[in-house]
Design a protein around this motif. Sequence first.
Motif, PDB file in Angstrom:
ATOM      1  N   ASN A 155       0.865  -1.176   0.000  1.00 50.72           N
ATOM      2  CA  ASN A 155       0.000   0.000   0.000  1.00 50.72           C
ATOM      3  C   ASN A 155       0.906   1.231   0.000  1.00 50.72           C
ATOM      4  O   ASN A 155       1.604   1.496   0.978  1.00 50.72           O
ATOM      5  CB  ASN A 155      -0.922   0.001   1.223  1.00 50.72           C
ATOM      6  N   GLN A 156       0.907   1.973  -1.089  1.00 47.82           N
ATOM      7  CA  GLN A 156       1.840   3.088  -1.236  1.00 47.82           C
ATOM      8  C   GLN A 156       1.729   4.093  -0.101  1.00 47.82           C
ATOM      9  O   GLN A 156       2.722   4.683   0.311  1.00 47.82           O
ATOM     10  CB  GLN A 156       1.611   3.796  -2.575  1.00 47.82           C
ATOM     11  N   TYR A 157       0.535   4.303   0.419  1.00 42.06           N
ATOM     12  CA  TYR A 157       0.314   5.336   1.428  1.00 42.06           C
ATOM     13  C   TYR A 157       0.231   4.790   2.843  1.00 42.06           C
ATOM     14  O   TYR A 157      -0.173   5.503   3.770  1.00 42.06           O
ATOM     15  CB  TYR A 157      -0.978   6.101   1.121  1.00 42.06           C
ATOM     16  N   ALA A 158       0.618   3.541   3.063  1.00 37.90           N
ATOM     17  CA  ALA A 158       0.488   2.929   4.391  1.00 37.90           C
ATOM     18  C   ALA A 158       1.165   3.775   5.454  1.00 37.90           C
ATOM     19  O   ALA A 158       2.264   4.304   5.259  1.00 37.90           O
ATOM     20  CB  ALA A 158       1.088   1.529   4.374  1.00 37.90           C
ATOM     21  N   GLY A 159       0.502   3.900   6.602  1.00 36.67           N
ATOM     22  CA  GLY A 159       1.052   4.640   7.727  1.00 36.67           C
ATOM     23  C   GLY A 159       1.103   3.780   8.968  1.00 36.67           C
ATOM     24  O   GLY A 159       1.025   2.548   8.904  1.00 36.67           O
ATOM     25  N   SER A 160       1.207   4.437  10.116  1.00 40.39           N
ATOM     26  CA  SER A 160       1.255   3.754  11.407  1.00 40.39           C
ATOM     27  C   SER A 160       1.042   4.805  12.482  1.00 40.39           C
ATOM     28  O   SER A 160       1.022   6.007  12.184  1.00 40.39           O
ATOM     29  CB  SER A 160       2.622   3.071  11.602  1.00 40.39           C
ATOM     30  N   PRO A 161       0.918   4.392  13.751  1.00 39.45           N
ATOM     31  CA  PRO A 161       0.803   5.394  14.814  1.00 39.45           C
ATOM     32  C   PRO A 161       2.017   6.325  14.871  1.00 39.45           C
ATOM     33  O   PRO A 161       1.898   7.465  15.341  1.00 39.45           O
ATOM     34  CB  PRO A 161       0.695   4.547  16.083  1.00 39.45           C
ATOM     35  N   ASN A 162       3.168   5.853  14.396  1.00 39.98           N
ATOM     36  CA  ASN A 162       4.372   6.681  14.395  1.00 39.98           C
ATOM     37  C   ASN A 162       4.408   7.682  13.255  1.00 39.98           C
ATOM     38  O   ASN A 162       5.133   8.675  13.315  1.00 39.98           O
ATOM     39  CB  ASN A 162       5.627   5.803  14.295  1.00 39.98           C
ATOM     40  N   HIS A 163       3.623   7.422  12.208  1.00 43.66           N
ATOM     41  CA  HIS A 163       3.730   8.231  10.999  1.00 43.66           C
ATOM     42  C   HIS A 163       2.443   8.952  10.621  1.00 43.66           C
ATOM     43  O   HIS A 163       2.480   9.907   9.847  1.00 43.66           O
ATOM     44  CB  HIS A 163       4.148   7.339   9.822  1.00 43.66           C
ATOM     45  N   GLY A 164       1.304   8.505  11.128  1.00 49.81           N
ATOM     46  CA  GLY A 164       0.036   9.095  10.731  1.00 49.81           C
ATOM     47  C   GLY A 164      -0.637   8.266   9.648  1.00 49.81           C
ATOM     48  O   GLY A 164      -0.244   7.136   9.355  1.00 49.81           O
ATOM     49  N   TYR A 200      -1.866  -0.794   8.800  1.00 48.43           N
ATOM     50  CA  TYR A 200      -1.275  -1.058  10.120  1.00 48.43           C
ATOM     51  C   TYR A 200      -2.235  -1.856  10.993  1.00 48.43           C
ATOM     52  O   TYR A 200      -1.826  -2.823  11.658  1.00 48.43           O
ATOM     53  CB  TYR A 200      -0.912   0.261  10.805  1.00 48.43           C
ATOM     54  N   CYS A 201      -3.499  -1.460  11.020  1.00 48.47           N
ATOM     55  CA  CYS A 201      -4.467  -2.123  11.898  1.00 48.47           C
ATOM     56  C   CYS A 201      -4.666  -3.584  11.512  1.00 48.47           C
ATOM     57  O   CYS A 201      -4.740  -4.468  12.380  1.00 48.47           O
ATOM     58  CB  CYS A 201      -5.801  -1.375  11.879  1.00 48.47           C
ATOM     59  N   LEU A 202      -4.758  -3.848  10.221  1.00 51.01           N
ATOM     60  CA  LEU A 202      -4.879  -5.241   9.778  1.00 51.01           C
ATOM     61  C   LEU A 202      -3.610  -6.019  10.121  1.00 51.01           C
ATOM     62  O   LEU A 202      -3.668  -7.140  10.652  1.00 51.01           O
ATOM     63  CB  LEU A 202      -5.130  -5.287   8.271  1.00 51.01           C
ATOM     64  N   ALA A 203      -2.446  -5.419   9.813  1.00 46.00           N
ATOM     65  CA  ALA A 203      -1.178  -6.104  10.070  1.00 46.00           C
ATOM     66  C   ALA A 203      -0.978  -6.362  11.558  1.00 46.00           C
ATOM     67  O   ALA A 203      -0.436  -7.407  11.955  1.00 46.00           O
ATOM     68  CB  ALA A 203      -0.024  -5.267   9.515  1.00 46.00           C
ATOM     69  N   ARG A 204      -1.411  -5.445  12.378  1.00 46.58           N
ATOM     70  CA  ARG A 204      -1.264  -5.619  13.832  1.00 46.58           C
ATOM     71  C   ARG A 204      -2.085  -6.814  14.313  1.00 46.58           C
ATOM     72  O   ARG A 204      -1.632  -7.597  15.161  1.00 46.58           O
ATOM     73  CB  ARG A 204      -1.701  -4.336  14.539  1.00 46.58           C
ATOM     74  N   GLN A 205      -3.286  -6.967  13.786  1.00 42.76           N
ATOM     75  CA  GLN A 205      -4.119  -8.112  14.152  1.00 42.76           C
ATOM     76  C   GLN A 205      -3.489  -9.412  13.683  1.00 42.76           C
ATOM     77  O   GLN A 205      -3.445 -10.405  14.425  1.00 42.76           O
ATOM     78  CB  GLN A 205      -5.518  -7.952  13.546  1.00 42.76           C
ATOM     79  N   TRP A 206      -2.984  -9.429  12.459  1.00 48.19           N
ATOM     80  CA  TRP A 206      -2.359 -10.642  11.935  1.00 48.19           C
ATOM     81  C   TRP A 206      -1.106 -11.006  12.741  1.00 48.19           C
ATOM     82  O   TRP A 206      -0.890 -12.168  13.065  1.00 48.19           O
ATOM     83  CB  TRP A 206      -2.000 -10.449  10.459  1.00 48.19           C
ATOM     84  N   ALA A 222       5.596   0.263   1.464  1.00 48.64           N
ATOM     85  CA  ALA A 222       4.983   1.562   1.214  1.00 48.64           C
ATOM     86  C   ALA A 222       6.028   2.529   0.670  1.00 48.64           C
ATOM     87  O   ALA A 222       7.234   2.289   0.762  1.00 48.64           O
ATOM     88  CB  ALA A 222       4.376   2.116   2.506  1.00 48.64           C
ATOM     89  N   ALA A 223       5.565   3.624   0.104  1.00 48.98           N
ATOM     90  CA  ALA A 223       6.451   4.669  -0.376  1.00 48.98           C
ATOM     91  C   ALA A 223       6.939   5.503   0.805  1.00 48.98           C
ATOM     92  O   ALA A 223       6.235   5.669   1.810  1.00 48.98           O
ATOM     93  CB  ALA A 223       5.733   5.558  -1.387  1.00 48.98           C
ATOM     94  N   SER A 224       8.130   6.071   0.674  1.00 48.77           N
ATOM     95  CA  SER A 224       8.700   6.846   1.777  1.00 48.77           C
ATOM     96  C   SER A 224       7.979   8.172   1.977  1.00 48.77           C
ATOM     97  O   SER A 224       8.026   8.742   3.057  1.00 48.77           O
ATOM     98  CB  SER A 224      10.191   7.106   1.525  1.00 48.77           C
ATOM     99  N   PHE A 225       7.291   8.664   0.936  1.00 45.75           N
ATOM    100  CA  PHE A 225       6.563   9.929   1.080  1.00 45.75           C
ATOM    101  C   PHE A 225       5.099   9.729   0.745  1.00 45.75           C
ATOM    102  O   PHE A 225       4.743   9.113  -0.261  1.00 45.75           O
ATOM    103  CB  PHE A 225       7.130  11.021   0.170  1.00 45.75           C
ATOM    104  N   SER A 226       4.248  10.255   1.596  1.00 46.97           N
ATOM    105  CA  SER A 226       2.810  10.301   1.355  1.00 46.97           C
ATOM    106  C   SER A 226       2.262  11.613   1.897  1.00 46.97           C
ATOM    107  O   SER A 226       2.616  12.027   3.003  1.00 46.97           O
ATOM    108  CB  SER A 226       2.093   9.124   2.031  1.00 46.97           C
TER     109      SER A 226
END
Length: 420
Positions: A16-25, A31-37, A48-52
Amino acid sequence: MKTTAAGNAMRILLINQYAGSPNHGMEYRPYCLARQWTSSGHDVNVLAASFSHLRTRNPKVTGIAFQEEVSGIHYGWVRSPSYDGNGLLRAINMLSFPLLLSTYGWGLCRNTKPDMVIVSSPNPFTILPGYLLAKQTGAKLIFEVRDLWPLTLMELAGMSRRHPFISALQWVEDFAYRKANCVVSLLPKAEDYMVSRGMDRRKFVYIPNGCDLEEWDSTASDMPSEHADTFQRLRDQGRFIVVYAGNHGLANALDTLIDAATDLIDTSVTFVLVGKGPEKERLSRRVARQNLSNVVFLPPVLHSSLPKLLAAADACYIGLVYSPIFQYGISPNKLLDYMMAGKPIIHAIEAGNDLVAESMCGISVSPDEPSNISEAVVTLMRMDSGKREAMGRRGREYVEKNHSYEVLSNRFLELVTTTS
């Protein structure tokens, strides 16, 4: 790895090019799906891409790529150019990601050999390296559709079907529908359209946006002092506070909201707009030019601050400028955040689905009439506080029952055994 209810632990690659996280926004769904898995014992890699433009904080990447771990999830950031707005640099960013992903992804694939490759469509061109990765490893290929490209650009931006970029997007979309083992749609009414583009109807699965219930309740952080001070000042003044939290773009019907604020300038209502986006500067200038003292702009906050920020609101607003494309349904994250906050919602969207009406957690109005919005605000302001609280509770209960990421993540895992 441990065995889970869905079977043996799996290796999952999510692109997902625009994937984020609690650390990045934003954006948080990957992130939520990956955290559950990950919590269920699966090995998860997110590319993901370094810039979004959606993130509050972008990772710093030197070289072609950078890896880090966030909450046990392996993130791979592929270097991409920064951009502002929707010009040439954004197009370069969009095209460079799948190209560089082909190089970086092959190396990652050799290390992990995924069982499932999920390609999310903020950038539909990523289906091409995703398809190659899945084919090389024998993984199931899941194409996740968040928006209908290129139909969205044709409907919202007025681009011609004959434009070369539109033609390229259409070819990629059709390719994805044909080649994916399964097509996961966040849009509940999109099945017939996808079939018309060559998808086998049996591939369609609706998995909406969700909410991490545990994270919402347990990791809420204080909002920045600027925001806290603003809400406290408004509360001390006895203002009825309507919050919009999200992207400030043309599609978000914020001009209509400001029109409604103009109608309510002599009332005790204040509209607080939190976030950023390409239209924020223009909207700020408009508010200043009209001397609208009942509209306040605040910077975006991390997702962890949203529970406390929304708790300070009396009501929340969400709107989208009408487009025929919304007949296929919508699944905006901010709506689920509002519902989790237990606040009554003013829903100015005309679409194929309406969670606010379905859950009876607010008032749905036409998106193109400011008077409808102002009337809805006044209705909520004059409503007994107990009734507003009951309205908000219904929204939260609906999300807990239907949009938990624990439930949604398991539906993804089931696709591995139920798709051919």
